[in-house]
Scaffold this motif. Structure first.
Motif, mmCIF file in Angstrom:
data_model
loop_
_atom_site.group_PDB
_atom_site.id
_atom_site.type_symbol
_atom_site.label_atom_id
_atom_site.label_comp_id
_atom_site.label_asym_id
_atom_site.label_seq_id
_atom_site.Cartn_x
_atom_site.Cartn_y
_atom_site.Cartn_z
ATOM 1 N N ARG A 91 1.292 2.203 2.038
ATOM 2 C CA ARG A 91 1.012 0.880 2.880
ATOM 3 C C ARG A 91 -0.052 1.022 3.844
ATOM 4 N NH1 ARG A 91 3.192 -0.514 -1.232
ATOM 5 N NH2 ARG A 91 5.176 -1.810 -1.117
ATOM 6 N N GLY A 94 -4.381 0.321 -4.236
ATOM 7 C CA GLY A 94 -4.877 1.378 -3.805
ATOM 8 C C GLY A 94 -5.914 1.741 -4.764
ATOM 9 N N VAL A 112 -0.740 3.385 -2.642
ATOM 10 C CA VAL A 112 -0.015 1.951 -2.579
ATOM 11 C C VAL A 112 1.263 2.065 -1.585
ATOM 12 C CG1 VAL A 112 0.887 0.003 -3.797
ATOM 13 C CG2 VAL A 112 -1.306 1.104 -4.722
ATOM 14 N N ILE A 164 -6.897 1.703 0.798
ATOM 15 C CA ILE A 164 -5.943 0.767 0.454
ATOM 16 C C ILE A 164 -6.304 -0.484 0.884
ATOM 17 C CG2 ILE A 164 -4.623 1.468 2.433
ATOM 18 C CD1 ILE A 164 -1.915 0.927 0.906
ATOM 19 N N SER A 196 -2.058 -9.734 3.379
ATOM 20 C CA SER A 196 -0.962 -10.122 4.205
ATOM 21 C C SER A 196 -0.908 -11.554 4.443
ATOM 22 C CB SER A 196 -0.577 -9.130 4.852
ATOM 23 O OG SER A 196 -1.754 -8.952 6.026
ATOM 24 N N THR A 230 -4.644 -4.697 1.583
ATOM 25 C CA THR A 230 -3.461 -5.420 1.497
ATOM 26 C C THR A 230 -3.775 -6.921 1.845
ATOM 27 O OG1 THR A 230 -2.378 -3.674 2.805
ATOM 28 C CG2 THR A 230 -1.423 -5.747 3.030
ATOM 29 N N LYS A 260 -11.273 -8.040 -1.940
ATOM 30 C CA LYS A 260 -10.150 -9.197 -1.059
ATOM 31 C C LYS A 260 -11.018 -10.465 -0.879
ATOM 32 C CE LYS A 260 -8.263 -8.538 2.877
ATOM 33 N NZ LYS A 260 -7.305 -8.184 3.941
ATOM 34 N N SER A 273 0.574 -3.001 -6.408
ATOM 35 C CA SER A 273 1.935 -3.260 -6.290
ATOM 36 C C SER A 273 2.429 -4.476 -7.074
ATOM 37 C CB SER A 273 2.318 -3.292 -4.907
ATOM 38 O OG SER A 273 1.862 -4.404 -4.250
ATOM 39 N N GLN A 327 0.219 -7.673 -3.422
ATOM 40 C CA GLN A 327 -0.411 -7.743 -1.919
ATOM 41 C C GLN A 327 -0.745 -6.384 -1.644
ATOM 42 O OE1 GLN A 327 3.302 -9.265 0.021
ATOM 43 N NE2 GLN A 327 2.424 -11.303 0.245
ATOM 44 N N HIS A 328 -0.741 -5.386 -2.323
ATOM 45 C CA HIS A 328 -1.313 -3.925 -2.005
ATOM 46 C C HIS A 328 -1.950 -3.232 -3.115
ATOM 47 C CE1 HIS A 328 1.356 -4.260 1.754
ATOM 48 N NE2 HIS A 328 2.377 -4.546 0.794
#
Length: 401
Positions: A180, A148, A177, A233, A237, A235, A263, A141, A145-146
């Motif tokens: 979410r 896929g 993506v 996916i 966050s 994230t 991540k 994204s 933060q996202h």
């Protein structure tokens, strides 16, 4: 010789075109044929000044001259423009587009729906064929933060390089993506049923369709079994969380034979430099593609997998005649070796094998940890039937005799 003049006086128009319309027919007895030819030379039948006179001529000759309705409603240029527009919109073959438009009397929306129906029907016929080729799509994204990761399969490597297929992979990754990850599991994996029902993103070629419908439409155009197989996916966050990714064997931006998303996060939740952490995560993603770890760390190994491995290790020491404490040390050492083989953070880092991935990350940015990863490789886990070409040819020849 008098026919052109007679038709000209009754229908009007350009005398040369009237003459050519009549001469183009072998027989001038068919007034309808003359009218069709006349329309083909650019004069719509509906605009003829005196169609009743033309009908009278036809009646006197004993032929029907009912107006060709397709010329009354539109001309050839309009039809061709509609065919071109729908073909660009769907990517379907020219013949399929033409048939769909004719089936719904050249209604664009109806033809689009008709093509989607035909695509689903055609895709269902091909669904039984093995699709082990394809591409992995990766999308991040704009906010970062996202991320896929999606696998889209085709039957041949040749089709996976097609522009329509590449567009499908890109759109599928963006769709993942934008979803979410509302229905993903703890590892970020999206279930197949949920994946197939994700809506295509804005700007996709197959607007308003789901991923499964978009794959079916592409399959109808490319004449192969095409399907969306799996997706993840991820994230970022929380505070101090950053995503990195890598695409191996890329044939287009964000599309290749393998892909990975990683991540990383600060141990205490504090802020980290996004640029430095992203570059670090990208390197870990590259390592992950190269070495293909199965688990993140020893603590993430499922209990059944660990129990099975322990049973194997114990069977290897049975009957060795060694004391129990020595056997336990041997098993512990071999288990540590197993962790180094299958756990990402315990593996030797490919760019510097003097340290593990965990040590590399910690040493590069103090307090930084790898907290999650997802890796996909095209066709991994799909059983492909190996065919004997010579036997296949012999069988074909035998059947033909």
């Amino acid at each position: 010789r008098t026919a052109p003049s007679r038709l000209y006086r009754r229908v009007g128009g350009i005398r040369t075109r009237v003459t050519m319309a009549l001469v183009s027919r072998v027989s001038c007895r068919s007034t309808r044929a003359a009218c069709d030819a006349f329309a083909a030379f650019g004069k719509r039948f509906a605009s003829v000044p005196n169609p009743a006179a033309v009908a009278a001529i036809g009646a006197s000759r004993g032929v029907s001259c009912s107006a060709p309705t397709h010329f009354a409603q539109r001309d050839k240029a309009t039809e061709l423009a509609m065919i071109k527009d729908l073909r660009e919109k769907t990517g379907a073959p020219l013949m399929d587009v033409t048939k769909a438009l004719k089936a719904v009397e050249f209604d664009l929306e109806g033809a689009y729906a008709e093509l989607r129906k035909r695509g689903l029907a055609a895709a269902s016929k091909k669904a039984g064929r093995v699709a082990a080729e394809g591409l992995i799509g990766v999308s991040v994204s704009e906010c970062g933060q996202h991320a896929g990761l999606v696998e889209v399969n085709a039957e041949t490597d040749f089709v996976s390089r097609n522009e329509l297929f590449l567009a499908l992979v890109e759109d599928a990754a963006r769709a993942v993506v934008e979803s979410r990850g509302d229905a993903c599991n703890e590892h970020g994996e999206i279930g197949l049923e949920t994946l197939e029902n994700i809506a295509m993103p804005a700007g996709a070629k197959t607007k308003g369709a789901t991923l499964a419908e978009a794959a079916a439409a592409t399959a109808a155009s490319l004449r192969e079994n095409i399907k969306v197989r799996r997706a993840y996916i991820m994230t970022a966050s929380g505070a101090g969380e950053v995503l990195g990714h890598y695409v191996h064997g890329a044939v287009a931006p964000g599309a290749g034979r393998q892909g990975c998303v990683v991540k990383v996060a600060s141990r205490d939740g504090g802020a980290v430099s996004k640029e430095i952490a992203t570059a670090l995560a990208n390197k870990v993603a590259m390592h992950t593609v190269a070495v293909a770890p199965r688990f993140l760390d020893p603590g993430s190994i499922p209990g059944d997998v660990l129990a099975g491995e322990m049973a194997i290790l114990r069977s290897q020491t049975d009957g060795a005649g060694k004391p129990e404490n020595v056997v336990e040390k041997i098993i512990t050492g071999r288990l540590r070796k197993f962790h180094e083989e299958v756990c990402l953070v315990k593996q030797k880092f490919v760019m510097d094998d003097t340290q593990t991935v965990e040590q590399f990350v910690e040493g590069s940015v103090g307090g930084l940890l790898v907290t999650k990863f997802a890796r996909l490789k095209v066709g991994e886990g799909i059983e492909v039937e190996v065919k004997d070409f010579a036997a296949e040819v012999a069988a074909t020849v035998a059947e033909s005799q």
